[in-house]
Scaffold this active site. Structure first.
Site, PDB file in Angstrom:
ATOM      1  N   SER A 268      -8.508   2.959  -3.928  1.00  0.00           N
ATOM      2  CA  SER A 268      -7.808   2.798  -2.616  1.00  0.00           C
ATOM      3  C   SER A 268      -7.916   3.896  -1.618  1.00  0.00           C
ATOM      4  CB  SER A 268      -6.387   2.141  -3.060  1.00  0.00           C
ATOM      5  OG  SER A 268      -5.872   1.752  -1.811  1.00  0.00           O
TER       6      SER A 268
ATOM      7  N   ASP B 261      -8.430  -9.328  -1.648  1.00  0.00           N
ATOM      8  CA  ASP B 261      -8.282  -7.799  -1.165  1.00  0.00           C
ATOM      9  C   ASP B 261      -8.630  -7.653   0.444  1.00  0.00           C
ATOM     10  OD1 ASP B 261      -7.845  -5.063  -0.891  1.00  0.00           O
ATOM     11  OD2 ASP B 261      -9.372  -4.702  -2.458  1.00  0.00           O
TER      12      ASP B 261
ATOM     13  N   HIS C 148      -6.139  -6.196  -4.762  1.00  0.00           N
ATOM     14  CA  HIS C 148      -6.138  -4.689  -4.850  1.00  0.00           C
ATOM     15  C   HIS C 148      -5.065  -4.147  -5.605  1.00  0.00           C
ATOM     16  CE1 HIS C 148      -6.949  -1.299  -1.968  1.00  0.00           C
ATOM     17  NE2 HIS C 148      -5.741  -0.954  -2.343  1.00  0.00           N
TER      18      HIS C 148
END
Ligand code: NAG
Ligand code: NAG
Length: 399
Positions: free
Chosen positions: A189, A343, A373
């Site tokens: 991320s 995501d 995610h």
């Protein structure tokens, strides 16, 4: 209508609204996702209320509760674990105890959390690093960096870069028994964003003689220009990272000025003077047909140049690695990009794969069809174990 009925009605509507998450039919294990979504929404609502009444910044409150999941650096039979600092940046190191003549591989890990939350001591990150060290028989360095709301770009980037440069010193590698030819960088991320950014920065750094062997990016955030890609359009409400939350993370990486977040919301934060940058994030040309998913490309919309003058960071390649040109990209090491179907930033990762391929970099794309995610840290989802396994086996074969 009595007072009680009104209160019940309001509570009922509120709960229904909170429980209702428009999930696509293809989502695996929809009940688990719904529960997850309710818990996360409630946590964010509570933190937002706490912020409104002046207790503190929403992310600091979330961070306070996340800290309860921190674990101490406990060594075990086969790995020594310790906290130390690299160039005054706190890091946690995992060293396999197995004795051998050969030098070990080294992996530098950068945690995620929207540049605002997260820590290498968090139970989930600690456990991933242990697992990595054991499975690869590698030395893992898991770094921290300073966070929003106290610090903004480029502090996060600079902290990570300082710590990585320290790790890449010959004497440091020697102390930990790491092979200078087998070093990689990974992150998830926002950590994937930082991993991509520092890997690019190393290419032309005259102080660094050691080259990375690989980089591995797990659902990375790689650009802040086009917030209307197909994956952004399709996953506006998808837990655990709805667009409202991602825009808050993205905007606050640069500033607390809510006008910036608002401009991002309307995809009108890029000034017309920066129009030339859109070619680097043009999903119409960079996404393979099957990932366009029938969406039509809209030409960019522009905002005033005022915001970009005040907060130029979001147009900086150190914050948006997709903005690097091909001459830069071609110097990157062997790469793995992992993306998840549900995501917002799926297309960031896929566009980077195309750009790296075009620049002649050896790149592997792993796509988790049922993934979302943050998946790495949600126990109980089958796709979590698939992702973890894909990630570790790629590292094992390529590092
Ligand atoms: C440590 O390594 C040895 C040898 O590979 C193995 O037999 C043992 O189960 C390991 N211990 C733990 C706690 O994983
Ligand atoms: C994006 O790519 C499409 C074709 O692939 C092209 O027609 C369009 O002009 C490009 N837009 C920008 C802003 O680069």
């Amino acid at each position: 209508m009595g007072k009680k009925t009104t209160v019940l009605l309001v509570l009922g509507v509120f709960t229904a609204y909170r429980v209702y998450t428009p999930l696509p039919d293809t989502a695996e294990e929809p009940w688990k996702l719904t529960c997850l979504s309710v818990m996360l929404k409630t946590a964010i609502d509570l933190a937002t209320v706490a912020e409104l009444v002046g207790i503190g910044h929403c992310m600091s409150i979330i961070m306070f509760f996340l800290r309860l999941q921190d674990v101490s650096p406990t060594s075990e039979e086969n790995i020594t674990v310790m906290d130390t600092t690299f160039n005054s940046v706190p890091v946690r190191i995992y060293i396999p105890n197995r004795k051998s003549e050969a030098l070990k591989r080294g992996l530098f890990y950068i945690h995620g959390g929207g540049w605002s939350i997260g820590s290498n001591a968090n139970f989930h990150y600690d456990s991933l690093s242990r697992q990595t060290a054991k499975r690869l028989d590698a030395v893992v360095v898991s770094t921290n960096y300073r966070l929003v709301p106290k610090y903004h770009f480029p502090t996060q980037f600079e902290g990570v870069y300082k710590s990585l440069k320290w790790f890449l010193r010959r004497d440091v590698l020697k102390r930990y028994g790491v092979d200078p030819k087998r070093i990689g960088v990974s992150g998830d991320s926002a950590g994937g964003n930082l991993a991509a950014a520092v890997s690019q920065q190393l290419i032309d750094d005259p102080d660094i003689k050691i080259r990375l062997k690989i980089q591995s990016l797990i659902y990375p955030v790689l650009q802040t220009l086009d917030l209307e890609t197909p994956s952004y359009r399709e996953n506006v409400h998808f837990p655990p990272l709805p667009k409202s939350l991602l825009l808050r993370f993205l905007s606050e990486y640069f500033t607390m000025d809510r006008a910036f977040e608002k401009a991002m919301f309307f995809n009108q934060h890029v000034p017309v003077e920066s129009a030339h940058l859109f070619k680097f994030v043009n999903w119409s040309s960079l996404l393979p047909e099957n990932f366009k998913k029938g969406h039509f490309y809209n030409s960019p919309t522009y905002g005033t140049s005022e915001l970009a003058k005040k907060y130029p960071g979001f147009l900086d390649v150190r914050a948006a690695p997709l903005l690097a040109d091909d001459n830069k990209l071609c110097g990157l090491p062997v790469t793995c990009v992992i993306t998840c179907e549900h995501d917002l930033v799926r297309d960031d990762g896929i566009m980077y794969v195309t750009r790296l391929q075009n620049a002649g970099v050896r790149v592997t794309h792993k796509h988790i069809e049922d993934g979302f995610h943050g998946l790495l840290f949600f126990y109980g989802f089958k796709s979590k174990y698939r992702l973890e396994n894909e990630y570790l086996s790629w590292l094992s074969e390529n590092l």
